[in-house]
Write an enzyme that holds these catalytic residues in place. Sequence first.
Site, PDB file in Angstrom:
ATOM      1  N   HIS A 180     -35.109-120.051   8.036  1.00  0.00           N
ATOM      2  CA  HIS A 180     -36.181-119.609   8.942  1.00  0.00           C
ATOM      3  C   HIS A 180     -37.500-119.369   8.212  1.00  0.00           C
ATOM      4  CE1 HIS A 180     -32.984-118.128  12.048  1.00  0.00           C
ATOM      5  NE2 HIS A 180     -33.187-119.429  12.096  1.00  0.00           N
ATOM      6  N   ASP A 235     -37.313-112.454   3.921  1.00  0.00           N
ATOM      7  CA  ASP A 235     -37.636-111.679   2.720  1.00  0.00           C
ATOM      8  C   ASP A 235     -37.086-112.398   1.483  1.00  0.00           C
ATOM      9  OD1 ASP A 235     -34.953-110.703   1.877  1.00  0.00           O
ATOM     10  OD2 ASP A 235     -34.980-109.590   3.765  1.00  0.00           O
ATOM     11  N   GLN A 292     -30.974-116.476   6.924  1.00  0.00           N
ATOM     12  CA  GLN A 292     -31.923-116.505   8.045  1.00  0.00           C
ATOM     13  C   GLN A 292     -33.090-115.574   7.741  1.00  0.00           C
ATOM     14  OE1 GLN A 292     -29.652-116.340  12.060  1.00  0.00           O
ATOM     15  NE2 GLN A 292     -28.276-115.487  10.548  1.00  0.00           N
ATOM     16  N   CYS A 300     -51.984-129.601   9.725  1.00  0.00           N
ATOM     17  CA  CYS A 300     -51.757-130.782   8.875  1.00  0.00           C
ATOM     18  C   CYS A 300     -50.483-130.657   8.033  1.00  0.00           C
ATOM     19  CB  CYS A 300     -52.978-131.063   8.008  1.00  0.00           C
ATOM     20  SG  CYS A 300     -53.161-129.955   6.605  1.00  0.00           S
ATOM     21  N   CYS A 359     -57.564-124.018   6.646  1.00  0.00           N
ATOM     22  CA  CYS A 359     -57.257-125.169   5.793  1.00  0.00           C
ATOM     23  C   CYS A 359     -58.494-126.068   5.704  1.00  0.00           C
ATOM     24  CB  CYS A 359     -56.101-125.920   6.454  1.00  0.00           C
ATOM     25  SG  CYS A 359     -55.542-127.373   5.594  1.00  0.00           S
ATOM     26  N   THR A 407     -25.366-110.638  10.819  1.00  0.00           N
ATOM     27  CA  THR A 407     -26.146-111.398  11.811  1.00  0.00           C
ATOM     28  C   THR A 407     -25.459-111.260  13.172  1.00  0.00           C
ATOM     29  OG1 THR A 407     -27.000-113.583  12.416  1.00  0.00           O
ATOM     30  CG2 THR A 407     -25.054-113.556  11.007  1.00  0.00           C
ATOM     31  N   TYR A 422     -46.974-109.887  10.336  1.00  0.00           N
ATOM     32  CA  TYR A 422     -46.378-110.442   9.107  1.00  0.00           C
ATOM     33  C   TYR A 422     -46.963-109.804   7.848  1.00  0.00           C
ATOM     34  CZ  TYR A 422     -43.444-113.479  11.759  1.00  0.00           C
ATOM     35  OH  TYR A 422     -42.466-113.925  12.618  1.00  0.00           O
ATOM     36  N   ARG A 464     -44.834-106.900   7.409  1.00  0.00           N
ATOM     37  CA  ARG A 464     -43.517-107.331   6.901  1.00  0.00           C
ATOM     38  C   ARG A 464     -43.621-107.660   5.409  1.00  0.00           C
ATOM     39  NH1 ARG A 464     -43.294-105.736  10.919  1.00  0.00           N
ATOM     40  NH2 ARG A 464     -42.558-104.094   9.551  1.00  0.00           N
TER      41      ARG A 464
END
Length: 245
Positions: free
Chosen positions: A116, A101, A98, A127, A147, A185, A63, A66
């Site tokens: 998404h 970005d 979906q 949490c 966290c 899609t 990610y 990305r």
Amino acid sequence: MRTKRVTIHDEDRVFVLTGAGVSAESGLATFRGSDGLWEGERIEDVASPRGWQHDPERVWRFYSLRRKAAAEAEPNPAHNSLAKLESKLGNRFFLCTQNVDDLHERAGSRNLVHMHGELFQSCCERCERAPYVDTKLFESKAEHDFCNCGGRIRPNIVWFGEVPFHMERIFEELHRCTVMLVIGTSGVVQPAASFVHWANERYSTGGAPVRTYYIGPEHPANAAAFTKVFEGPAGEVLPHLFDVR
Ligand code: NAD
């Protein structure tokens, strides 16, 4: 005579669903190619709760890449055409993407939801802490955030097997649209692949007639459900598609 354009009348409400294909011309990879990989990774390794439990470092590395690619990308004519259409229709326009970005927002779209999740947001795996804006890139486990509750911070992305966001709002908009545009899609990821069927069912059970259009270079798996398929790259088709009356 063959219909070459989508006419939008005063009384129409437009529901748009976009997928990875709308960002393809901005240089962001789609994932359902013939090899079933997304940027060289198996989806189950980087986009599933199991993948996260097994190897969070791999997931964050994926990610982070990305995030970097999306930050360097620019909206293309498809994103711009949808923002322009929204500026004409106001709140008669609704966009459900979906995509994770932020290219729709950067093109000027406002009335939209990311079903998404969003690439530039993170949340706690454990949490109820609200998701927050996060543009950090993580290359090693040592850099990962935790966290206050002790849970690991994860991307605010809906992975396979998780429940999509904003479904109540999406149902509401699906129920009142008269035109549906589905763009880029593959028509296999649920529940988005069923939106066109739900819109058509509304018609067959006596609701307002819904005209449904698909735009993309190849027919999606659910192509038979559409009123019409406009074949071609979204960035080439969309700028000339709408006739707003
Ligand atoms: P997909 O990769 O399964 O399918 C992409 C579709 O886009 C294909 O049908 C292809 O024919 C079409 N396409 C390719 N180039 C196009 C173009 N120029 N114009 C129009 N269409 C084009 O994508 P999907 O069905 O959206 O899969 C869903 C999942 O993929 C989503 O959950 C999404 O989160 C994830 N995803 C998002 C991004 C992103 O945010 N940019 C990128 C890859 C995958």
